[in-house]
Design a protein around this motif. Sequence first.
Motif, mmCIF file in Angstrom:
data_model
loop_
_atom_site.group_PDB
_atom_site.id
_atom_site.type_symbol
_atom_site.label_atom_id
_atom_site.label_comp_id
_atom_site.label_asym_id
_atom_site.label_seq_id
_atom_site.Cartn_x
_atom_site.Cartn_y
_atom_site.Cartn_z
ATOM 1 N N GLN A 49 -42.617 -81.765 38.106
ATOM 2 C CA GLN A 49 -43.925 -81.047 38.075
ATOM 3 C C GLN A 49 -44.674 -80.922 36.738
ATOM 4 O OE1 GLN A 49 -42.556 -77.467 40.152
ATOM 5 N NE2 GLN A 49 -43.513 -77.955 41.785
ATOM 6 N N ALA A 50 -43.993 -80.443 35.784
ATOM 7 C CA ALA A 50 -44.303 -80.577 34.683
ATOM 8 C C ALA A 50 -44.923 -81.631 34.135
ATOM 9 C CB ALA A 50 -43.041 -80.113 33.488
ATOM 10 N N GLU B 292 -43.106 -76.674 27.576
ATOM 11 C CA GLU B 292 -42.432 -75.538 27.563
ATOM 12 C C GLU B 292 -43.090 -74.415 28.367
ATOM 13 O OE1 GLU B 292 -41.940 -74.432 23.581
ATOM 14 O OE2 GLU B 292 -40.056 -75.432 23.059
ATOM 15 N N GLY B 293 -44.516 -74.421 28.250
ATOM 16 C CA GLY B 293 -45.257 -73.394 29.014
ATOM 17 C C GLY B 293 -45.122 -73.956 30.374
ATOM 18 N N SER B 294 -45.008 -74.957 30.867
ATOM 19 C CA SER B 294 -44.823 -75.316 32.414
ATOM 20 C C SER B 294 -43.625 -74.892 32.931
ATOM 21 C CB SER B 294 -45.208 -76.707 32.340
ATOM 22 O OG SER B 294 -44.954 -77.195 33.807
ATOM 23 N N LEU B 295 -42.786 -75.319 32.097
ATOM 24 C CA LEU B 295 -41.250 -75.200 32.482
ATOM 25 C C LEU B 295 -41.015 -73.646 32.466
ATOM 26 C CD1 LEU B 295 -39.182 -77.981 30.539
ATOM 27 C CD2 LEU B 295 -39.779 -77.868 32.761
ATOM 28 N N GLY B 296 -41.445 -72.994 31.455
ATOM 29 C CA GLY B 296 -41.314 -71.556 31.464
ATOM 30 C C GLY B 296 -41.835 -70.814 32.815
ATOM 31 N N LEU B 297 -42.770 -71.440 33.469
ATOM 32 C CA LEU B 297 -43.228 -70.736 34.644
ATOM 33 C C LEU B 297 -42.514 -71.059 35.706
ATOM 34 C CD1 LEU B 297 -46.985 -71.476 33.647
ATOM 35 C CD2 LEU B 297 -45.851 -69.227 33.857
ATOM 36 N N GLY B 298 -41.398 -72.085 35.752
ATOM 37 C CA GLY B 298 -40.509 -72.283 36.849
ATOM 38 C C GLY B 298 -41.128 -73.593 37.493
ATOM 39 N N ALA B 299 -41.843 -74.374 36.723
ATOM 40 C CA ALA B 299 -42.105 -75.622 37.261
ATOM 41 C C ALA B 299 -40.884 -76.800 36.986
ATOM 42 C CB ALA B 299 -43.250 -76.491 36.172
ATOM 43 N N THR B 300 -40.528 -77.660 37.897
ATOM 44 C CA THR B 300 -39.481 -78.522 37.596
ATOM 45 C C THR B 300 -39.919 -79.666 36.746
ATOM 46 O OG1 THR B 300 -40.303 -79.854 39.259
ATOM 47 C CG2 THR B 300 -38.776 -78.472 39.986
ATOM 48 N N THR C 256 -48.189 -82.727 36.186
ATOM 49 C CA THR C 256 -49.291 -81.717 36.386
ATOM 50 C C THR C 256 -49.874 -81.343 35.026
ATOM 51 O OG1 THR C 256 -47.994 -79.931 36.327
ATOM 52 C CG2 THR C 256 -48.717 -80.665 38.514
ATOM 53 N N VAL C 257 -49.146 -81.646 33.938
ATOM 54 C CA VAL C 257 -49.352 -81.300 32.445
ATOM 55 C C VAL C 257 -49.210 -82.560 31.541
ATOM 56 C CG1 VAL C 257 -48.926 -79.979 30.690
ATOM 57 C CG2 VAL C 257 -49.076 -78.703 32.879
#
Lengths: 282, 253
Positions: free
Chosen positions: A180-181, A169-177, A184-185
């Motif tokens: 990418q989430a 959620e943190g990653s998607l919440g920053l606008g990552a696809t 990268t995470v």
Amino acid sequence: MPVKRREMVPLALLWASGIATLFILIVILAFILANGLPLVNWNFLTAEPSVWGQTGGGIYSTIVATLAVTGVSLAVAGPISVGGAIYLNEYTKENFLRRIIRQAAEILAGIPSIVVGLFGFLFFVIYLAPYTGGWSVLSGGLTLAFMVLPISLRTSEEALKTVPAELREGSLGLGATKWQAITTVVVPTALPGIVTGLILGLGRAIGETAAILLTAGGALNLINSLYDPGRPMTLHLYDVLTEYRDTSTAYGTAAVLIIAILAITFITDWLMNRYTNKLKGL
Amino acid sequence: MDDNVEISVKNLSLWFGKFQALKNISIAIPKNEVTALIGPSGCGKSTFIKTLDRMNDLVDNVRITGEVIYKGRNILDDDTDVVQLRKEIGMVFQKPNPFPKSIYDNVAYGPRVHGIKDRKALNDIVEGSLRKAALWDEVSDRLNESALRLSGGQQQRLCIARLLAVEPNVLLMDEPASALDPIATSKIEDLLYELKREYTIIIVTHNMQQAARVATHTAFFLLGELIEYASTIDLFERPRDKRTEDYVTGKFG
């Protein structure tokens, strides 16, 4: 804390079971290493096996064959299992199809290796002979891939499941696809578990004999290519023992196998602990 | 539409399977103000803000009706660019969720996924964001340390900094201080006061004193319904609905 009298007997039994497990492992390791290690030296590792009908000789070509079949199986099963686990865990919802695939992996893991070997023989050695060279380390490695795949798929999936939803959620919440989430995470966080799965698969591949017996061919010569028949260490151990009663070569080979598997296990554990600690900031 | 309205929600209903979690919510969120959402657990306030950046998309079996108008468009439409939307409407979660990476890499994460590679530009963004989140002075000498070594309050401010680094318009905060001690909480509240000059902030909170301290407007949710929405002073001192009065005077909750 004092133990009540009537709890002492079950406690003693539990303790004995724990000790027995350790004891059995130590006995096997000690027995093999005590009998095998005296034979293991540079010459044993680098010399060619003796020709038909003679005992003694080195195991160089069998080490190479083991590396070849293991390498082929990991090269094929690794990407498929990790990719499959990522797909299942990240892109499908918990539904019928997913349960079927997971169940299929479990059944695949439970198929007796000689049966997998039979399939490998019919499919890779006979049917695909023009492409695999028939009996060859390629056929052996592809057959082993079927056995590595479910182990590493299930372990990778479990590892991905343990990545907290908050990180996604943190990653998607920053606008990552989503991609990418994942790259990268999610995968970096799950990496120790994924690598552990691959190592478990690797251990299975190195130690497998029955499936190899039916597919790799068993030639003693040093392989020139993946299309050549070869004799991995496990098969060599089996052959020298059953054909020639050459127990000392068998022990020596067994010792090398065990040391290789122990070394891989410990080195991977150590590397993954370091990586996990780095993630945790320790 | 009114220029002072950032997000306008009309007749929003949401179901998880057969359970209706939000019932016909209509609310206008003012620009550059802090709006607080209060109400007992399970009243739908977290579900509501997750709708505003389409985070409920991640949940299975969700059905949503109604409109959420942001920049003149209904963001619930299928053709909404969710990635762009989440860049503009960012969320801070209840539990701090820093990535298991260094402090620097956490803040640089957003800009990097949006394609900024230049080291100098990233350095500037990281420093600026950490300063805005009032964390720079505490971490400037250890940017390469793991974010997981920070205290809970620092982690939460890091998550705010990480969000500011992607230059959003709206900050959604889902009980951002509920896992923190009073000192860390007051730091977050001071920060909200600073941030509202530049951002529209919607904060979900359990804590009515917190709502009273930080928010200009407050909405009271109960069992999926928006019971009352007013300026914070009015809602706390002159509630129009009996249920609001009972809640803010502590008769239940």
